[in-house]
Design a protein around this motif. Sequence first.
Motif, PDB file in Angstrom:
ATOM      1  N   GLU A 157       0.816  -1.215   0.000  1.00 61.40           N
ATOM      2  CA  GLU A 157       0.000   0.000   0.000  1.00 61.40           C
ATOM      3  C   GLU A 157       0.855   1.274   0.000  1.00 61.40           C
ATOM      4  O   GLU A 157       0.779   2.091   0.932  1.00 61.40           O
ATOM      5  CB  GLU A 157      -0.977  -0.008   1.175  1.00 61.40           C
ATOM      6  CG  GLU A 157      -1.990  -1.132   1.073  1.00 61.40           C
ATOM      7  CD  GLU A 157      -3.272  -0.881   1.860  1.00 61.40           C
ATOM      8  OE1 GLU A 157      -3.622   0.299   2.073  1.00 61.40           O
ATOM      9  OE2 GLU A 157      -3.913  -1.866   2.244  1.00 61.40           O
ATOM     10  N   GLU A 160      -1.062   4.682   0.581  1.00 58.47           N
ATOM     11  CA  GLU A 160      -1.954   4.857   1.726  1.00 58.47           C
ATOM     12  C   GLU A 160      -1.628   6.139   2.495  1.00 58.47           C
ATOM     13  O   GLU A 160      -0.500   6.388   2.904  1.00 58.47           O
ATOM     14  CB  GLU A 160      -1.829   3.669   2.683  1.00 58.47           C
ATOM     15  CG  GLU A 160      -2.784   3.764   3.880  1.00 58.47           C
ATOM     16  CD  GLU A 160      -2.566   2.650   4.879  1.00 58.47           C
ATOM     17  OE1 GLU A 160      -3.539   2.284   5.557  1.00 58.47           O
ATOM     18  OE2 GLU A 160      -1.434   2.143   4.977  1.00 58.47           O
ATOM     19  N   GLN A 189      -4.874  -0.210  -2.505  1.00 55.52           N
ATOM     20  CA  GLN A 189      -6.258   0.006  -2.086  1.00 55.52           C
ATOM     21  C   GLN A 189      -7.102   0.697  -3.146  1.00 55.52           C
ATOM     22  O   GLN A 189      -8.336   0.565  -3.144  1.00 55.52           O
ATOM     23  CB  GLN A 189      -6.270   0.843  -0.804  1.00 55.52           C
ATOM     24  CG  GLN A 189      -5.607   2.211  -0.975  1.00 55.52           C
ATOM     25  CD  GLN A 189      -5.590   3.025   0.300  1.00 55.52           C
ATOM     26  OE1 GLN A 189      -6.535   2.945   1.075  1.00 55.52           O
ATOM     27  NE2 GLN A 189      -4.522   3.782   0.531  1.00 55.52           N
TER      28      GLN A 189
END
Length: 229
Positions: A157, A160, A189
Amino acid sequence: MLSVKGLESGYGRARVLFGVSLEVGPGQLVCVMGRNGVGKTTLLNTVMGVLPATAGTVTFDGADVTRLKPHERVRLGMGYVPQGHQCFPQLSVLGNLLVTVEAAKQPKEAIDEALDLFPALRPLLKRSAGHLSGGQQQQLAMARALVTRPRMLILDEPTEGIQPSIILEIEAAIERLHTAGLPVLLVEQYLDIALRLADTFVILDGGHVVRTGAAEDLHQEDVRKLLAV
């Protein structure tokens, strides 16, 4: 390049992964997706040896690395950028890169190669890493992995909690690496980023692989339902 077969892992008596299998071929970018808490980070930590596998195998470039320690896997060419913008906060940006390149026994030219992908770090080389923004720290974490000159990059990720402008820079860097032929295993994500970058995807749910396919299949309604919060 990377083959994961029947992988199981967890924390103490709590099993998180249940027979997970996936493949990352030469030059391929595979995106691992799924809701929060389904085992994505556990998968990457087990692939890298941060967590021990309780069953299954991890094979990298034909070699069984299932029982190797993380630094041994890095030495073989597995570059890992875990969640959390990890760096040495007390060191400068340059200090972080120098420590890593020396530990990996790579020439200092590898630092210039990494900075070419993240030019925004060049004016910040003397700044303490602990005083960087979250996005700048993420770029530094990726640059640290790249100075080891990995033969494969594993990213957990990387976008993020990052401001939109730096998300675009990180995405562009991943795309350049992918275009150059570096295999990438990416936990991501954002569906739009996965659609733009990935060759194939793997969706986890409850520690199981519940769907795989080509990136264009991410448009399908049944796939989107698996990713909905």
